[in-house]
Design a protein around this motif. Sequence first.
Motif, mmCIF file in Angstrom:
data_model
loop_
_atom_site.group_PDB
_atom_site.id
_atom_site.type_symbol
_atom_site.label_atom_id
_atom_site.label_comp_id
_atom_site.label_asym_id
_atom_site.label_seq_id
_atom_site.Cartn_x
_atom_site.Cartn_y
_atom_site.Cartn_z
ATOM 1 N N ARG A 94 0.596 -1.228 -0.004
ATOM 2 C CA ARG A 94 -0.017 0.023 0.092
ATOM 3 C C ARG A 94 0.791 1.278 0.059
ATOM 4 N NH1 ARG A 94 -5.004 -1.421 -1.917
ATOM 5 N NH2 ARG A 94 -5.990 -2.863 -0.495
ATOM 6 N N TYR A 95 1.947 1.169 0.727
ATOM 7 C CA TYR A 95 2.890 2.056 0.634
ATOM 8 C C TYR A 95 3.477 2.628 -0.783
ATOM 9 C CZ TYR A 95 7.187 4.990 1.353
ATOM 10 O OH TYR A 95 7.928 6.318 1.242
ATOM 11 N N ASN A 96 3.853 1.602 -1.415
ATOM 12 C CA ASN A 96 4.341 1.465 -2.574
ATOM 13 C C ASN A 96 3.270 2.027 -3.614
ATOM 14 O OD1 ASN A 96 6.780 0.755 -1.845
ATOM 15 N ND2 ASN A 96 6.484 -1.548 -2.254
ATOM 16 N N THR A 97 2.084 1.805 -3.334
ATOM 17 C CA THR A 97 1.017 2.259 -4.495
ATOM 18 C C THR A 97 0.525 3.594 -4.024
ATOM 19 O OG1 THR A 97 -0.610 0.993 -3.333
ATOM 20 C CG2 THR A 97 0.512 -0.147 -5.053
ATOM 21 N N LEU A 98 1.090 4.333 -3.046
ATOM 22 C CA LEU A 98 0.554 5.679 -2.600
ATOM 23 C C LEU A 98 0.286 6.537 -3.850
ATOM 24 C CD1 LEU A 98 -0.516 7.014 -0.110
ATOM 25 C CD2 LEU A 98 1.902 7.694 0.211
ATOM 26 N N ASP A 99 1.274 6.767 -4.724
ATOM 27 C CA ASP A 99 1.350 7.335 -5.783
ATOM 28 C C ASP A 99 -0.044 7.150 -6.756
ATOM 29 O OD1 ASP A 99 3.020 9.303 -5.856
ATOM 30 O OD2 ASP A 99 4.660 8.201 -6.873
ATOM 31 N N GLY A 100 -0.428 5.970 -6.823
ATOM 32 C CA GLY A 100 -1.888 5.380 -7.408
ATOM 33 C C GLY A 100 -2.700 5.945 -6.831
ATOM 34 N N ALA A 101 -2.774 5.970 -5.461
ATOM 35 C CA ALA A 101 -3.876 6.327 -4.541
ATOM 36 C C ALA A 101 -4.048 8.020 -4.738
ATOM 37 C CB ALA A 101 -3.711 5.998 -3.113
ATOM 38 N N ARG A 102 -2.882 8.553 -4.797
ATOM 39 C CA ARG A 102 -2.921 9.965 -5.265
ATOM 40 C C ARG A 102 -3.585 10.312 -6.425
ATOM 41 N NH1 ARG A 102 2.766 9.742 -3.081
ATOM 42 N NH2 ARG A 102 2.857 10.788 -0.974
ATOM 43 N N ARG A 103 -3.220 9.638 -7.397
ATOM 44 C CA ARG A 103 -4.143 9.970 -8.872
ATOM 45 C C ARG A 103 -5.438 9.682 -8.602
ATOM 46 N NH1 ARG A 103 1.219 7.636 -10.488
ATOM 47 N NH2 ARG A 103 0.235 5.724 -10.581
ATOM 48 N N ASN A 104 -5.660 8.670 -7.922
ATOM 49 C CA ASN A 104 -7.142 8.589 -7.863
ATOM 50 C C ASN A 104 -7.904 9.754 -7.129
ATOM 51 O OD1 ASN A 104 -6.912 5.881 -8.457
ATOM 52 N ND2 ASN A 104 -6.729 5.061 -6.348
ATOM 53 N N ALA A 105 -7.271 10.198 -6.078
ATOM 54 C CA ALA A 105 -7.798 11.456 -5.407
ATOM 55 C C ALA A 105 -7.963 12.385 -6.558
ATOM 56 C CB ALA A 105 -6.965 11.607 -4.164
ATOM 57 N N GLN A 106 -7.010 12.638 -7.117
ATOM 58 C CA GLN A 106 -6.721 13.815 -8.027
ATOM 59 C C GLN A 106 -8.189 13.611 -9.187
ATOM 60 O OE1 GLN A 106 -3.280 14.097 -10.470
ATOM 61 N NE2 GLN A 106 -3.332 16.089 -10.516
ATOM 62 N N ASN A 107 -8.360 12.223 -9.791
ATOM 63 C CA ASN A 107 -9.192 12.024 -10.674
ATOM 64 C C ASN A 107 -10.817 12.453 -10.157
ATOM 65 O OD1 ASN A 107 -7.476 11.120 -12.560
ATOM 66 N ND2 ASN A 107 -7.594 8.912 -12.016
ATOM 67 N N TYR A 108 -10.881 12.476 -8.611
ATOM 68 C CA TYR A 108 -12.093 12.821 -8.205
ATOM 69 C C TYR A 108 -12.136 14.243 -7.830
ATOM 70 C CZ TYR A 108 -13.957 7.998 -8.309
ATOM 71 O OH TYR A 108 -14.149 6.564 -8.267
ATOM 72 N N GLY A 109 -11.147 14.860 -7.947
ATOM 73 C CA GLY A 109 -10.970 16.319 -7.653
ATOM 74 C C GLY A 109 -10.676 16.497 -6.182
ATOM 75 N N TYR A 110 -9.911 15.879 -5.582
ATOM 76 C CA TYR A 110 -9.438 15.870 -4.182
ATOM 77 C C TYR A 110 -7.891 15.983 -4.112
ATOM 78 C CZ TYR A 110 -14.320 14.080 -3.282
ATOM 79 O OH TYR A 110 -15.478 14.045 -3.608
ATOM 80 N N ARG A 111 -7.449 16.461 -3.160
ATOM 81 C CA ARG A 111 -6.277 16.496 -2.720
ATOM 82 C C ARG A 111 -5.728 14.976 -1.891
ATOM 83 N NH1 ARG A 111 -4.177 19.942 1.383
ATOM 84 N NH2 ARG A 111 -2.162 19.903 0.609
ATOM 85 N N GLY A 112 -4.428 14.515 -1.598
ATOM 86 C CA GLY A 112 -4.104 13.691 -0.778
ATOM 87 C C GLY A 112 -4.433 12.289 -1.830
ATOM 88 N N ALA A 113 -4.615 11.331 -0.922
ATOM 89 C CA ALA A 113 -4.602 9.903 -1.562
ATOM 90 C C ALA A 113 -5.880 9.173 -1.093
ATOM 91 C CB ALA A 113 -3.307 9.083 -1.021
ATOM 92 N N ARG A 114 -6.328 8.306 -2.149
ATOM 93 C CA ARG A 114 -7.671 7.789 -2.089
ATOM 94 C C ARG A 114 -7.485 6.277 -2.668
ATOM 95 N NH1 ARG A 114 -12.511 6.425 -4.684
ATOM 96 N NH2 ARG A 114 -14.408 7.540 -4.342
ATOM 97 N N TYR A 115 -7.392 5.447 -1.841
ATOM 98 C CA TYR A 115 -7.111 4.073 -2.230
ATOM 99 C C TYR A 115 -8.089 3.710 -3.030
ATOM 100 C CZ TYR A 115 -2.710 3.717 0.274
ATOM 101 O OH TYR A 115 -1.321 4.007 0.572
ATOM 102 N N ALA A 116 -7.970 2.805 -3.890
ATOM 103 C CA ALA A 116 -8.837 2.077 -5.115
ATOM 104 C C ALA A 116 -9.501 1.119 -4.427
ATOM 105 C CB ALA A 116 -8.184 1.528 -6.149
ATOM 106 N N TRP A 117 -11.059 1.107 -4.689
ATOM 107 C CA TRP A 117 -11.742 -0.062 -4.268
ATOM 108 C C TRP A 117 -11.188 -1.218 -4.910
ATOM 109 C CZ3 TRP A 117 -14.175 -1.689 -0.528
ATOM 110 C CH2 TRP A 117 -14.986 -2.637 -0.752
ATOM 111 N N GLU A 118 -10.812 -1.256 -6.232
ATOM 112 C CA GLU A 118 -10.199 -2.399 -6.599
ATOM 113 C C GLU A 118 -8.745 -2.039 -7.362
ATOM 114 O OE1 GLU A 118 -12.741 -4.621 -9.577
ATOM 115 O OE2 GLU A 118 -14.319 -4.587 -8.207
#
Lengths: 763, 763
Positions: free
Chosen positions: B392-416
Amino acid sequence: MERYRRIEGLQMNEEHLWCLKESGYEAGLHKHYEGLFTQGNGYMHVRGSFEEGCSDAPQDEEYLRFPDNVTLEKPRHPKSKQGTFIPGIVAQHPLLKEEIVNLPYMLGLELWSAGGRLDMDLSRISGYSRWLDLRDGCLHRSLIWETPGGMLLKCNFERYISMADKHLCIQRVQVEVLAGEGRLEVRATLRGDVRTNGMNHFDSVVPSAEVGCSLSLETLTEGGNQIFMHSALEASEAVIWHEENTGVTAALRGEFALQAGDRLTVSKLTAVTTDRDMEQGGTGSRALAQLSRARDIGWDGLYERHTASWKSKWQHADIIIQGDDLAQLNVRASIYHLLRANREEDDRVAICAKGYAGEAYFGRYFWDTEINLLPFYLHTNPQAARNLLLFRYNTLDGARRNAQNYGYRGARYAWESSLSGEEQCANWQYADHEIHITADIVYALYHYVRATGDEEFLERYGIDILVETARYWCGRVDWNREGECELLGVMGPDEYLPLTRNNAFTNRMVKFSLEQTVTCLDSLMSSKQDSYAAAVERLNIRPEERELFRHTAEKLRLPYDSGTDVVPQSDDFASYADVDFAGIWTDRSRPFGHFISQERNYRSKALKQADVLELMLLFPQEFPREQLKAAYDYYEPITTHDSSLSVAVHGIVATWLNQPEAAANFLQRVMAIDLSTEKKGAAEGIHIANCGGLWQLIVYGLAGLKSAMWSGSIELEPRLPEGWTELSFQLAWQGERYRITVHPDAYEVHKLEGRGYVAGTTL
Amino acid sequence: MERYRRIEGLQMNEEHLWCLKESGYEAGLHKHYEGLFTQGNGYMHVRGSFEEGCSDAPQDEEYLRFPDNVTLEKPRHPKSKQGTFIPGIVAQHPLLKEEIVNLPYMLGLELWSAGGRLDMDLSRISGYSRWLDLRDGCLHRSLIWETPGGMLLKCNFERYISMADKHLCIQRVQVEVLAGEGRLEVRATLRGDVRTNGMNHFDSVVPSAEVGCSLSLETLTEGGNQIFMHSALEASEAVIWHEENTGVTAALRGEFALQAGDRLTVSKLTAVTTDRDMEQGGTGSRALAQLSRARDIGWDGLYERHTASWKSKWQHADIIIQGDDLAQLNVRASIYHLLRANREEDDRVAICAKGYAGEAYFGRYFWDTEINLLPFYLHTNPQAARNLLLFRYNTLDGARRNAQNYGYRGARYAWESSLSGEEQCANWQYADHEIHITADIVYALYHYVRATGDEEFLERYGIDILVETARYWCGRVDWNREGECELLGVMGPDEYLPLTRNNAFTNRMVKFSLEQTVTCLDSLMSSKQDSYAAAVERLNIRPEERELFRHTAEKLRLPYDSGTDVVPQSDDFASYADVDFAGIWTDRSRPFGHFISQERNYRSKALKQADVLELMLLFPQEFPREQLKAAYDYYEPITTHDSSLSVAVHGIVATWLNQPEAAANFLQRVMAIDLSTEKKGAAEGIHIANCGGLWQLIVYGLAGLKSAMWSGSIELEPRLPEGWTELSFQLAWQGERYRITVHPDAYEVHKLEGRGYVAGTTL
């Protein structure tokens, strides 16, 4: 074809009030004009593409469109998308379900000289202009082409889809040699290299060409439909046509030697038939027969028949505005598409969301038909209105299957209806939850009956719709612990809140629908015992069902009453989040939906479109002015108008509230939806519901007509926009026709002489 | 390979406690056993298919799976679906996004005689049995084949994926001629005719075979991954192997003349490497090197290394149950898959929802990892637990992109989650709204730290997750007019209500997450100034952010307090409809979801799975027994357990509430989820989260261990099921290992001698 100018009532000096013009060619706007200049006659429709096509815009690009195009699909914006649609010819898209098929392109007429083809982007062109004459639906294009060999050719293209002879498409190109000399080749084609939303729906395309002067293309769709296209060519100079078929294209090429001062005319007459045509006889030979008959009638005769048919349509449908020429033209553009898109002779089809002017929305039928389009037809062509309702009657079995699929008795109309009435919407939030469509159809049924007086329609057709949809509603409601019933998990007209509780619009419409079912049953039972007995048997109506309908109607919760200050959109509306519009919606020229994720939108108080205001428009007598004003003041600022169904409703309400500035602004926005070149509004087709909305804005709003739903006689409360000196239109009302003439300070209702119309006649 | 029986601790008389058996072959159950008998070692996994394949079950069928398979896709139930998975090798499905690739099939070993092939459906077979030995993960098959030529051949197949030498798959077939004589051909293959969910993900497959005795298949996936498979063959009789490559299959065929009493052994040793392997060196030559080294070690040596590795795993993970042999076997089956599915050496992958035992759920990572699986690893193999969090730490950048895609700051982990952390869920209601995953990861982070004492993990990795997810939450909340903040539009763990308001589970988890972020920042600031300063710089933490996190945590609304009788699932839960379960759910052996439309389900009080009870399981100290009982009494009857994550939670709660009958019933249901042949539970893969749930039910429920989240020392409150005379297991706890032994009326916690483990060691 220039003859139309001499036809009575079509005046040269009225061109600016009747002709939609494209003065200069701009590649980026071509797709917009293809939609806006769509021609048709109800039977078939062709987008306003160039006869010779466009460079760099192949029509056979294959790709996969996804149900959710916002997040998954890369948008496609080809320079040109041709479109040829016959309502009723559909096929299955693997992801998007049923879609109308984009048929082979029949308009092909190419000019070649010295190895170069006339092409708007690659050729040396001057003096370009193009215009659609709304009076007769003729599309004209004029330009001067400097050929690679140095000839200067003035080219005039003209074409129309005959309104009188529904299977005919008539085209002509005239070439005048302004300077130079050389050879000109004309290539006429019927082209099968067409894809619909990226899919090939053709099982086989068989081109043929006779060396004489005729072309044909026989197409078999994967759904099993057969489409026959036959073209005959005629030239003003002697020519030998050479066959040049390639793959799925039928083509003939003829060569002419020209010199300065020469004039050449080439005509192409195309007949189209399908296996679905209701006329007797084999379809292939039928197309040939149509063509042969057309050639007997001759070019002038065909045009006379066509233009007479258009004239008769305009006579009943035109709205005349004095004092605002731009509004006049724009209103006529909308009416043109409403007249074109309607197929009153065939109750197996209705009017699709893009008015058969593009592939968007897949040629399906929405609530737009009943709520946005119907009033126009009710009051200009009641037979067409009747046909739209018959379509819903004819698809009742599909609606029954929908109900069954969801686990209910009765009938549930589809949010996006196929030809057979079955649900086609690929996104579950709309398909599953936007259930008001089923009540909208009952509202429309009553609107038809009250506007026309055709009570018999209820007895013959309506009762089945009423009883079956009432059964659905009785299964769809949930009973709460207070003894009320509720509609949970509902998307109202506002599509930005997918799962709400007791949507005011939906619940009110459903209550109306159930109440009318009871009233209709009671009325039949007391005055038409035979019809009643037949309905009981046909529909297997159980004795206790009437009481169930009545009780459900009575106990169905409304989230407001006459004392409510601001009628809430739904019981849970207050619990959604407030929206910082200024912070989010930083460019108002683009939809709000582009600036917010669906996730956030779905929990926010941002309306896609009129919802409570739509309710108040449909039940105006139930909401006093203060409630209307409170609703307008509250909802208008939080409504994004991301749906094209929204602005006209707001315009009507603003007019009713005597807010002339706001009303004028909404009127401009309504007219801009298809016409604005800035937004390229017509690129994917015509927002036909908005065309109906414009008619309603003028008739219900500016002229202030009381809806026939709630008024037995013609009552007006006009409020003309500034500058309008006169507004005038015909109105069909309860079997008679009237002319309404409104001036700023007075109005007249004049009953028209002669035979009225009789609603309810069968074809 | 029979040697394992002699290995210390693996007793012959324990087979019924260690071997999963299929006593007779039934074609309809083959797919179930393919899943259940999946073998693997973390690096690679192979479903339990027959070496020779199945008739009428082609593995290269191409079709399109749709995101919504319930309504759009026709379910496919082939007799057999082979599966070869290497975590990390993924490709793009055009509709479903990233999916793990089903790789070429390496197990191919066919027996031919007199023109007929051994086939379980077409051949004359007797004496069939098959068993997976959980001690060493060896799969055994025994049968007698009457060949078309009349020979009676006793065939024993054996295979394993080496737990010690991760790139090796080791197979053997032994043939004994019971009667008759004739020729037997053995055909060994590596087969590239494999599709994943109907898609071909291979750009190229290059087979080769050396006439000697080696085969190879080099595969290039469309995502650019290279997979090398090399096989070496060895036979107990002299043989010449003939190359028989076809298309995408590498094959060697050898022929043997046999007569009664003869015994033939053919072995196949396959090495698999990919471009993703972390070892140095070219991947193709690396596979050859692996193979060469393996041959040097020899068959017996390889098996010894393998079984020693398994033994060490079982030593820490086994749960020993006295008095219930069936439970003993079933629990070991779950632990087997938990041990097999885990790849502690590679923190670029985690454990996918089907435990790498099928194509379902596409090899993606869900909240299951943190909430259902993690406790098992925390207390049996902390290094593996650490690895899951590092993923999960290694995929934090992906979570950041998820947050950005939804219009938020920070990191949002993916449901899948994809490999890179980006959202792959194709259905928006889960992807957009099931946001608790982001808080679940923080809960897991703390669970790891508290169970292991590895505080340094927070400072090195955890702080980034904490701060970035806290930023996301601060954007995701809405502030209401009472000054509270809320989480609207939320799907909680219960996936049958997609858009609820203030889901109790989600809000509590988010509050915890925000609170811990503040605590962690404060703690670093006061005691590890360097780390704090580095984090401030790395994460660009603004001075006011700590207070924003604190304030948001404080003001985040919970829809309950300590006085609430029945904790509501969400603020709006009461407004959903009551369900007539008896009327709707007429066959309880099938999921409730099969009896109700999604539309109706989404407005009804029918839970897919534990939601409030899951909350109480994770925060047991916050809910007094009366609240727990009220919640259980209210929710259990309206919970459908349509999710496999539900039953274990209910079993734990029933145990805590001293309801032994209910608890025993839930225990049976948990064990049936993968093992029941009636439901064919393992056909699409292993419900690995339920395996973790079974471990939790035994450890947290029956043994009554207080979660390390809330207890600094080992505390137990055991409640053994009737008949269980002893329950015993090892437990890793804060750097030490303990043996827990529970008897019906007493328990012991025994600290183990010798070196403990050290969490936080890097590889």
